[in-house]
Design a protein around this motif. Sequence first.
Motif, PDB file in Angstrom:
ATOM      1  N   PHE A 162     -11.355  30.598 -93.380  1.00 22.63           N
ATOM      2  CA  PHE A 162     -11.909  30.458 -92.031  1.00 22.63           C
ATOM      3  C   PHE A 162     -13.371  30.038 -92.096  1.00 22.63           C
ATOM      4  CE2 PHE A 162     -14.454  32.510 -88.694  1.00 22.63           C
ATOM      5  CZ  PHE A 162     -13.983  31.810 -87.588  1.00 22.63           C
ATOM      6  N   PHE A 163     -14.145  30.667 -92.995  1.00 19.40           N
ATOM      7  CA  PHE A 163     -15.554  30.307 -93.121  1.00 19.40           C
ATOM      8  C   PHE A 163     -15.726  28.899 -93.698  1.00 19.40           C
ATOM      9  CE2 PHE A 163     -16.219  35.051 -93.240  1.00 19.40           C
ATOM     10  CZ  PHE A 163     -16.872  35.102 -92.020  1.00 19.40           C
ATOM     11  N   MET A 164     -14.843  28.494 -94.591  1.00 16.80           N
ATOM     12  CA  MET A 164     -14.912  27.137 -95.134  1.00 16.80           C
ATOM     13  C   MET A 164     -14.632  26.099 -94.045  1.00 16.80           C
ATOM     14  SD  MET A 164     -13.123  27.492 -98.895  1.00 16.80           S
ATOM     15  CE  MET A 164     -13.420  25.772 -99.300  1.00 16.80           C
ATOM     16  N   LEU A 165     -13.647  26.372 -93.218  1.00 15.41           N
ATOM     17  CA  LEU A 165     -13.342  25.464 -92.113  1.00 15.41           C
ATOM     18  C   LEU A 165     -14.487  25.417 -91.104  1.00 15.41           C
ATOM     19  CD1 LEU A 165      -9.619  26.488 -91.662  1.00 15.41           C
ATOM     20  CD2 LEU A 165     -10.399  24.193 -92.275  1.00 15.41           C
ATOM     21  N   THR A 166     -15.118  26.566 -90.873  1.00 10.43           N
ATOM     22  CA  THR A 166     -16.271  26.605 -89.972  1.00 10.43           C
ATOM     23  C   THR A 166     -17.440  25.810 -90.543  1.00 10.43           C
ATOM     24  OG1 THR A 166     -15.586  28.808 -89.233  1.00 10.43           O
ATOM     25  CG2 THR A 166     -17.819  28.124 -88.706  1.00 10.43           C
ATOM     26  N   CYS A 167     -17.660  25.926 -91.857  1.00  9.95           N
ATOM     27  CA  CYS A 167     -18.719  25.144 -92.509  1.00  9.95           C
ATOM     28  C   CYS A 167     -18.462  23.651 -92.388  1.00  9.95           C
ATOM     29  CB  CYS A 167     -18.832  25.534 -93.985  1.00  9.95           C
ATOM     30  SG  CYS A 167     -19.540  27.158 -94.262  1.00  9.95           S
ATOM     31  N   ARG A 168     -17.205  23.257 -92.503  1.00 11.45           N
ATOM     32  CA  ARG A 168     -16.874  21.838 -92.354  1.00 11.45           C
ATOM     33  C   ARG A 168     -17.193  21.342 -90.937  1.00 11.45           C
ATOM     34  NH1 ARG A 168     -13.799  18.501 -90.182  1.00 11.45           N
ATOM     35  NH2 ARG A 168     -13.271  16.516 -91.173  1.00 11.45           N
ATOM     36  N   LEU A 169     -16.889  22.159 -89.945  1.00  4.17           N
ATOM     37  CA  LEU A 169     -17.217  21.785 -88.565  1.00  4.17           C
ATOM     38  C   LEU A 169     -18.720  21.636 -88.372  1.00  4.17           C
ATOM     39  CD1 LEU A 169     -14.812  23.944 -86.354  1.00  4.17           C
ATOM     40  CD2 LEU A 169     -14.822  21.460 -86.585  1.00  4.17           C
ATOM     41  N   ILE A 170     -19.494  22.541 -88.969  1.00  3.60           N
ATOM     42  CA  ILE A 170     -20.951  22.488 -88.838  1.00  3.60           C
ATOM     43  C   ILE A 170     -21.506  21.226 -89.502  1.00  3.60           C
ATOM     44  CG2 ILE A 170     -23.104  23.618 -89.525  1.00  3.60           C
ATOM     45  CD1 ILE A 170     -21.605  26.306 -89.230  1.00  3.60           C
ATOM     46  N   VAL A 171     -21.006  20.906 -90.695  1.00  4.62           N
ATOM     47  CA  VAL A 171     -21.466  19.703 -91.401  1.00  4.62           C
ATOM     48  C   VAL A 171     -21.132  18.449 -90.595  1.00  4.62           C
ATOM     49  CG1 VAL A 171     -21.135  18.291 -93.464  1.00  4.62           C
ATOM     50  CG2 VAL A 171     -21.361  20.759 -93.682  1.00  4.62           C
ATOM     51  N   GLU A 172     -19.931  18.406 -90.035  1.00  4.64           N
ATOM     52  CA  GLU A 172     -19.537  17.245 -89.229  1.00  4.64           C
ATOM     53  C   GLU A 172     -20.415  17.117 -87.978  1.00  4.64           C
ATOM     54  OE1 GLU A 172     -15.477  15.175 -87.464  1.00  4.64           O
ATOM     55  OE2 GLU A 172     -15.439  17.243 -88.188  1.00  4.64           O
ATOM     56  N   TYR A 173     -20.741  18.244 -87.368  1.00  4.94           N
ATOM     57  CA  TYR A 173     -21.617  18.217 -86.193  1.00  4.94           C
ATOM     58  C   TYR A 173     -23.011  17.706 -86.558  1.00  4.94           C
ATOM     59  CZ  TYR A 173     -24.711  19.953 -82.541  1.00  4.94           C
ATOM     60  OH  TYR A 173     -25.674  20.049 -81.574  1.00  4.94           O
ATOM     61  N   GLN A 174     -23.541  18.137 -87.703  1.00  2.00           N
ATOM     62  CA  GLN A 174     -24.861  17.685 -88.121  1.00  2.00           C
ATOM     63  C   GLN A 174     -24.874  16.186 -88.407  1.00  2.00           C
ATOM     64  OE1 GLN A 174     -25.841  20.184 -91.460  1.00  2.00           O
ATOM     65  NE2 GLN A 174     -26.648  21.841 -90.166  1.00  2.00           N
TER      66      GLN A 174
END
Length: 206
Positions: free
Chosen positions: A122-134
């Motif tokens: 879950f945290f890895m998927l959340t990190c991916r979303l954050i990177v994509e947003y940045q």
Amino acid sequence: MASIVLKSLSVLLGIFFIFVGTTKLTPKISKELHKDLRKEFARYSKVFPLAQTLEFKIASKWYRRSVGGLEVLCGICLTFIPSKRVKQFANIVLALMMLFATYNHWMVGDKFERLAPSLVFFFMLTCRLIVEYQIHRKEKMDKAAAAAKKSPAAAAEGKDGGTAANSITGGSTSTLVSSSSSSVASASSSSPSSSSSQHGRSKKDV
């Protein structure tokens, strides 16, 4: 650098969920793991949200197959589909599924060892979303900066064009004025000679 991290996370997470989803669907990869998952989903179907409140029962077989099919589909989207929106949607679905898996482990009383993988992914998927947003935000800022640089240059080009047009117009006007003045001067110089010649002729006639 951020784009490399995003691609790496997409491929690794996609391959993992394709593998995990396939083990839920078929025993061809690992019979023991598939058998263990069948037992686990028989427990998870009993603690499905609102199942006891609404008094309905979910078949553990279809519950397991639905989860496995969604994991395979979302994994394929993350790994092979180039569309950013499709990847983002698959990412959000998988993150929600990991939260739901954590809820299932918690409700059936599993130890933290069995609950931890769901939280980690879950945290890895959340990190991916954050990177994509940045990355998306940086692209927007770069486009805005490029547009801001282009607008002064276009304004300067417009001013230069107006100055050149004014100089051309002024030059043509001065040329016309000078030519008209020269024609007037030549006309005035020629008029006395013509009048004198006419006076001489009148004297001869007399």
